[in-house]
Design a protein around this motif. Structure first.
Motif, short mmCIF file in Angstrom:
data_model
loop_
_atom_site.label_atom_id
_atom_site.label_comp_id
_atom_site.label_asym_id
_atom_site.label_seq_id
_atom_site.Cartn_x
_atom_site.Cartn_y
_atom_site.Cartn_z
N TYR A 1 26.65 -47.34 -19.90
CA TYR A 1 27.21 -46.04 -20.40
C TYR A 1 27.58 -44.96 -19.44
O TYR A 1 26.63 -44.84 -18.43
CB TYR A 1 26.74 -45.42 -21.30
CG TYR A 1 26.37 -46.56 -22.90
CD1 TYR A 1 26.92 -46.55 -23.87
CD2 TYR A 1 25.06 -47.06 -22.82
CE1 TYR A 1 26.90 -47.40 -24.82
CE2 TYR A 1 24.94 -48.23 -23.73
CZ TYR A 1 25.85 -48.19 -24.81
OH TYR A 1 25.47 -49.02 -25.89
N PHE A 2 28.49 -44.10 -19.21
CA PHE A 2 28.74 -42.99 -18.61
C PHE A 2 28.42 -43.40 -17.15
O PHE A 2 27.71 -43.00 -16.24
CB PHE A 2 27.61 -42.04 -18.89
CG PHE A 2 28.04 -40.71 -18.36
CD1 PHE A 2 29.45 -39.95 -18.63
CD2 PHE A 2 27.32 -40.07 -17.29
CE1 PHE A 2 29.58 -38.85 -18.07
CE2 PHE A 2 27.66 -38.69 -16.57
CZ PHE A 2 28.78 -37.92 -17.36
N SER A 3 29.10 -44.37 -16.58
CA SER A 3 28.82 -45.03 -15.32
C SER A 3 30.27 -45.59 -14.88
O SER A 3 31.25 -45.49 -15.49
CB SER A 3 28.23 -46.12 -15.38
OG SER A 3 28.56 -47.30 -16.27
N ILE A 4 30.41 -45.31 -13.34
CA ILE A 4 31.57 -45.90 -12.78
C ILE A 4 31.76 -47.45 -13.05
O ILE A 4 32.98 -47.84 -13.25
CB ILE A 4 31.42 -45.75 -11.12
CG1 ILE A 4 31.45 -44.17 -10.56
CG2 ILE A 4 32.31 -46.26 -10.32
CD1 ILE A 4 31.26 -43.98 -9.39
N ARG A 5 30.65 -48.15 -13.14
CA ARG A 5 30.77 -49.59 -13.27
C ARG A 5 31.72 -49.66 -14.66
O ARG A 5 32.50 -50.52 -14.73
CB ARG A 5 29.32 -50.19 -13.31
CG ARG A 5 29.50 -51.61 -13.77
CD ARG A 5 28.39 -52.52 -13.74
NE ARG A 5 28.25 -53.79 -14.21
CZ ARG A 5 27.86 -54.04 -15.49
NH1 ARG A 5 27.20 -52.97 -16.17
NH2 ARG A 5 27.79 -55.34 -15.88
#
Length: 308
Positions: free
Chosen positions: A161-165
């Motif tokens: 969640y809430f990540s560049i990945r």
């Protein structure tokens, strides 16, 4: 055996299987908060010692690395060994140290932004432990909790969640967050109870002596220039402070898991660590413990699984 543990469903029943493995934890904000905040704390801690890096680590430090390593397990990879390995290719020890430092900082940033943060945490804990064990006599609680925090980031689905990945590679099947959070909650409850139990078994905390000694450590002046000498005329204050610490820690597993007292105990625990930070200058230790508390018990959306 499992059937015996599954009590008859009532509004206040406790189902241990659902508590650990059900889908009761649906709020992923605790996971994002923990990953990002811990990443910033570790980065800040590393940057804070960067100016004195050569004095703390390596063979030319105030206490040479070979002295630190006397009490360490021989199979541990020490900081000097990493630098020697990099130097085989760079032919420059100074450049090798710079590469180590830049790599450490970049791994912190990868954790913060959520770019394969689990892999970054595994690599970072390797570097962090090598530094910690190579400066054994300089280590304190913050270093050990840093290692544990990184292991949790590596264990948890930290960048779901809430990540560049997740932005570039959409994760369709999200992991069940309940087992991860329950494991974390059990850990912090045990840690506080054991800490409080250890304090109450001795007399130093019960009579306030430990609190008095902590705020009068020679050579460690308070950053805010607070003078506590006048409080020596009121010894009961230190007795109360000692018992406050004992009770907050020992009763933590009980009252933090009761809905009606959870926020009260959370505030008491955070206030305890704020006092430690302001009085004893242990900013990073307090920041990590406050982060652990908020991540575990502030973002709360359990359904029918609370202990009361």
């Amino acid at each position: 055996m499992l059937k015996l543990l599954n009590l008859k469903a009532t509004p206040r029943s406790f189902n241990i299987s659902n508590f650990f493995f059900g889908n009761s934890v649906t709020n992923h904000e605790f996971l994002v908060f923990f990953r990002v905040t811990i990443g910033f704390i570790i980065l800040g801690h590393f940057l804070a010692v960067l100016g004195d890096f050569d004095l703390l680590f390596g063979m030319n430090s105030l206490i040479p690395a070979d002295i630190h390593s006397v009490q360490m397990y021989s199979k541990i990879v020490f900081y000097n060994e990493i630098i020697d390995f990099i130097t085989l290719y760079t032919k420059s020890e100074g450049l090798s140290v710079t590469i180590f430092q830049v790599t450490y900082i970049l791994l912190c940033i990868l954790i913060i932004v959520g770019f394969f943060s689990r892999i970054a945490a595994i690599l970072l804990v390797f570097l962090q432990v090598s530094l910690m064990k190579s400066s054994f006599y300089f280590c304190y609680g913050a270093d050990f909790f840093t290692s544990m925090s990184l292991m949790y980031i590596a264990l948890f689905p930290s960048d779901d969640y809430f990540s560049i990945r997740n932005y570039f590679w959409k994760i369709k099947e999200k992991s069940n967050l309940t087992p991860f959070r329950r494991l974390f909650q059990i850990h912090i409850c045990i840690a506080y109870f054991v800490s409080g139990f250890e304090k109450i078994t001795g007399y130093n905390w019960r009579n306030g002596e430990s609190v008095w000694k902590a705020i009068h450590l020679p050579g460690f002046p308070n950053d805010f220039h607070l003078n506590f000498d006048s409080l020596g005329n009121y010894p009961w204050i230190f007795v109360l402070a000692g018992w406050f610490t004992i009770l907050v820690e020992m009763l933590y597993p009980l009252f933090i898991n009761i809905r009606r007292t959870r926020m009260i105990w959370l505030c008491l625990t955070i206030s305890l660590h704020l006092g430690i930070a302001l009085v004893l200058n242990l900013y990073f230790f307090s920041a990590i413990l406050i982060t652990w508390n908020i991540a575990n018990y502030y973002f709360n959306d359990e359904k029918k699984v609370a202990l009361a």
